[in-house]
Design an enzyme around this catalytic site. Sequence first.
Site, PDB file in Angstrom:
ATOM      1  N   GLY A  31       0.902  -1.298   0.064  1.00 14.83           N
ATOM      2  CA  GLY A  31      -0.193  -0.001   0.084  1.00 14.83           C
ATOM      3  C   GLY A  31       0.909   1.161  -0.100  1.00 14.83           C
ATOM      4  O   GLY A  31       2.121   1.301  -0.031  1.00 14.83           O
ATOM      5  N   LEU A  33       0.341   3.570  -2.111  1.00 18.29           N
ATOM      6  CA  LEU A  33       0.923   3.446  -3.372  1.00 18.29           C
ATOM      7  C   LEU A  33       1.312   4.738  -3.998  1.00 18.29           C
ATOM      8  O   LEU A  33       0.866   5.765  -4.087  1.00 18.29           O
ATOM      9  CB  LEU A  33      -0.250   2.721  -4.200  1.00 18.29           C
ATOM     10  CG  LEU A  33      -0.724   1.487  -3.613  1.00 18.29           C
ATOM     11  CD1 LEU A  33      -1.917   0.945  -4.602  1.00 18.29           C
ATOM     12  CD2 LEU A  33       0.379   0.350  -3.792  1.00 18.29           C
ATOM     13  N   HIS A  37       4.237   1.697  -8.091  1.00 22.92           N
ATOM     14  CA  HIS A  37       3.388   0.415  -7.857  1.00 22.92           C
ATOM     15  C   HIS A  37       2.194   0.517  -9.108  1.00 22.92           C
ATOM     16  O   HIS A  37       2.070  -0.600  -9.608  1.00 22.92           O
ATOM     17  CB  HIS A  37       2.533   0.844  -6.557  1.00 22.92           C
ATOM     18  CG  HIS A  37       3.384   0.565  -5.432  1.00 22.92           C
ATOM     19  ND1 HIS A  37       3.483   1.843  -4.584  1.00 22.92           N
ATOM     20  CD2 HIS A  37       4.144  -0.107  -4.783  1.00 22.92           C
ATOM     21  CE1 HIS A  37       4.245   1.454  -3.431  1.00 22.92           C
ATOM     22  NE2 HIS A  37       4.447   0.352  -3.391  1.00 22.92           N
ATOM     23  N   GLN A 148      12.105  -3.721 -10.025  1.00 26.09           N
ATOM     24  CA  GLN A 148      13.379  -4.020 -10.025  1.00 26.09           C
ATOM     25  C   GLN A 148      14.112  -2.829  -8.615  1.00 26.09           C
ATOM     26  O   GLN A 148      15.131  -3.282  -7.996  1.00 26.09           O
ATOM     27  CB  GLN A 148      14.038  -3.386 -10.788  1.00 26.09           C
ATOM     28  CG  GLN A 148      15.656  -3.606 -11.158  1.00 26.09           C
ATOM     29  CD  GLN A 148      15.973  -2.909 -12.173  1.00 26.09           C
ATOM     30  OE1 GLN A 148      15.673  -2.885 -13.419  1.00 26.09           O
ATOM     31  NE2 GLN A 148      17.104  -2.321 -12.129  1.00 26.09           N
ATOM     32  N   ASP A 150      13.261  -3.120  -5.585  1.00 29.69           N
ATOM     33  CA  ASP A 150      13.771  -4.181  -4.676  1.00 29.69           C
ATOM     34  C   ASP A 150      14.121  -5.368  -5.334  1.00 29.69           C
ATOM     35  O   ASP A 150      13.778  -6.549  -5.298  1.00 29.69           O
ATOM     36  CB  ASP A 150      12.410  -4.452  -3.853  1.00 29.69           C
ATOM     37  CG  ASP A 150      11.670  -3.456  -2.989  1.00 29.69           C
ATOM     38  OD1 ASP A 150      12.068  -2.826  -1.930  1.00 29.69           O
ATOM     39  OD2 ASP A 150      11.018  -2.890  -3.556  1.00 29.69           O
ATOM     40  N   GLN A 153      14.787  -8.671  -3.587  1.00 25.84           N
ATOM     41  CA  GLN A 153      13.480  -9.175  -3.391  1.00 25.84           C
ATOM     42  C   GLN A 153      13.216 -10.113  -4.474  1.00 25.84           C
ATOM     43  O   GLN A 153      12.808 -11.302  -4.651  1.00 25.84           O
ATOM     44  CB  GLN A 153      12.603  -8.226  -2.966  1.00 25.84           C
ATOM     45  CG  GLN A 153      11.074  -8.682  -3.019  1.00 25.84           C
ATOM     46  CD  GLN A 153      10.317  -7.590  -2.340  1.00 25.84           C
ATOM     47  OE1 GLN A 153      10.089  -7.439  -1.275  1.00 25.84           O
ATOM     48  NE2 GLN A 153       9.517  -6.922  -3.355  1.00 25.84           N
ATOM     49  N   LEU A 184      11.142   6.521  -6.329  1.00 28.82           N
ATOM     50  CA  LEU A 184       9.760   6.682  -5.904  1.00 28.82           C
ATOM     51  C   LEU A 184       9.623   5.523  -4.809  1.00 28.82           C
ATOM     52  O   LEU A 184      10.305   4.414  -4.937  1.00 28.82           O
ATOM     53  CB  LEU A 184       8.424   6.457  -6.834  1.00 28.82           C
ATOM     54  CG  LEU A 184       8.519   7.368  -7.982  1.00 28.82           C
ATOM     55  CD1 LEU A 184       7.102   7.219  -8.433  1.00 28.82           C
ATOM     56  CD2 LEU A 184       8.547   8.896  -7.431  1.00 28.82           C
ATOM     57  N   SER A 186       7.515   4.474  -0.844  1.00 27.00           N
ATOM     58  CA  SER A 186       6.465   4.955   0.126  1.00 27.00           C
ATOM     59  C   SER A 186       7.405   5.420   1.131  1.00 27.00           C
ATOM     60  O   SER A 186       6.716   6.425   1.887  1.00 27.00           O
ATOM     61  CB  SER A 186       5.680   3.646   0.593  1.00 27.00           C
ATOM     62  OG  SER A 186       5.292   3.140  -0.459  1.00 27.00           O
TER      63      SER A 186
HETATM   64  P1  AMP Z   1       6.337  -2.335  -1.561  1.00 23.46           P
HETATM   65  O1  AMP Z   1       4.833  -1.777  -1.293  1.00 23.46           O
HETATM   66  O2  AMP Z   1       7.067  -1.071  -1.155  1.00 23.46           O
HETATM   67  O3  AMP Z   1       6.289  -3.764  -0.877  1.00 23.46           O
HETATM   68  O4  AMP Z   1       6.507  -2.532  -3.114  1.00 23.46           O
HETATM   69  C1  AMP Z   1       5.439  -3.269  -3.739  1.00 23.46           C
HETATM   70  C2  AMP Z   1       6.096  -3.432  -5.134  1.00 23.46           C
HETATM   71  O5  AMP Z   1       6.234  -2.152  -5.851  1.00 23.46           O
HETATM   72  C3  AMP Z   1       7.406  -4.040  -5.154  1.00 23.46           C
HETATM   73  O6  AMP Z   1       7.835  -5.346  -6.061  1.00 23.46           O
HETATM   74  C4  AMP Z   1       8.430  -3.192  -5.390  1.00 23.46           C
HETATM   75  O7  AMP Z   1       9.655  -3.487  -5.856  1.00 23.46           O
HETATM   76  C5  AMP Z   1       7.523  -2.130  -6.275  1.00 23.46           C
HETATM   77  N1  AMP Z   1       8.099  -0.726  -6.302  1.00 23.46           N
HETATM   78  C6  AMP Z   1       8.448   0.190  -5.242  1.00 23.46           C
HETATM   79  N2  AMP Z   1       8.896   1.141  -5.579  1.00 23.46           N
HETATM   80  C7  AMP Z   1       8.960   1.039  -7.023  1.00 23.46           C
HETATM   81  C8  AMP Z   1       9.300   2.100  -8.099  1.00 23.46           C
HETATM   82  N3  AMP Z   1       9.962   3.472  -7.645  1.00 23.46           N
HETATM   83  N4  AMP Z   1       9.462   1.748  -9.333  1.00 23.46           N
HETATM   84  C9  AMP Z   1       9.074   0.559  -9.564  1.00 23.46           C
HETATM   85  N5  AMP Z   1       8.676  -0.325  -8.819  1.00 23.46           N
HETATM   86  C10 AMP Z   1       8.544  -0.264  -7.324  1.00 23.46           C
END
Ligand code: AMP
Length: 293
Positions: A31, A33, A37, A148, A150, A153, A184, A186
């Site tokens: 979340g 977002l 995301h 990418q 993360d 991960q 970007l 969160s």
């Molecule tokens: P999170 O909510 O932070 O767990 O992220 C959820 C998904 O969004 C994960 O697969 C992250 O790698 C991806 N994500 C987070 N930030 C970015 C970004 N700036 N660009 C692309 N994907 C992202």
Amino acid sequence: MEVIRDRAAMRHRAGALAAQGTRVGFVPTMGALHAGHLSLVAAARPGCQLVAASIFVNPLQFGPGEDFERYPRDLPRDIEALAGAGCNLVFAPESTDMYPPGARTMVEVGGMQDTLCGASRPGHFRGVATVVAKLLHLVQPAVAVFGQKDAQQAILLRRMVRDLDWPVELRIAPIVRDADGVALSSRNAYLSADERREAQGLWAALAAGRAQLERGERRAGAVGAAMRAVLAAGSRTRIDYVTLADTEQLQPLVTVEGRVLMAVAAWVGRTRLIDNLVLEVSGETVREASLND
Ligand code: AMP
């Protein structure tokens, strides 16, 4: 937009979709977002008739003293953003439903979970692998998309689905950045104005590493030192790690050749930020690459 709030309903819906032969694309998130995301929602669409996202701040992947309690949460806003991005279904379970009392089983991806971010976040990737394993079972997607951003991960989860013969295509989507290069995240919401400026140091460090490679430097240690020097210039920045690793097993490189993950993590003020760049180094040539091919 269909919103499902519990595991039993999600399992039931996934079974019905499978019976209809509907291919589901899936985007797991915590979340809060942003456009990064939402880019994953678009990446999940090709070849899928339905795109589902999950919103779940997974307690298992936060260590003691990390930001689980203060992690930003705004479900109505997230649901609206997902609907606007063309997502069809949101799965947003409660943590008591995901982890009922007595749950014990954890998923470990040996050798890849204790390096890079895993070194300063013990147990983090075990928590990630466990929740993603559960989510894949519940949602039964044909395609799952990870960012990418993360990279560790994504690489570790790709290892998990291959090792466990999961019938899911894993796509790794490129990093979405602000105009100043900052990826970007969160967690950028925690940064003060000064810290936000200093956060540019992560991208600047990656650019400095790339410049070294373009000049012909192939010693990972020397490239890493140039990157560290950029981060060290930030008065509010404390380096966690600067690593050049291979993109399959995440082993640190001595000499750079082939596909390389340049990854950085640093605390800017009290906020831990990460960023990375994937390059293909072949002879004299250095070009940006992805984790997909
Ligand atoms: P999170 O909510 O932070 O767990 O992220 C959820 C998904 O969004 C994960 O697969 C992250 O790698 C991806 N994500 C987070 N930030 C970015 C970004 N700036 N660009 C692309 N994907 C992202």
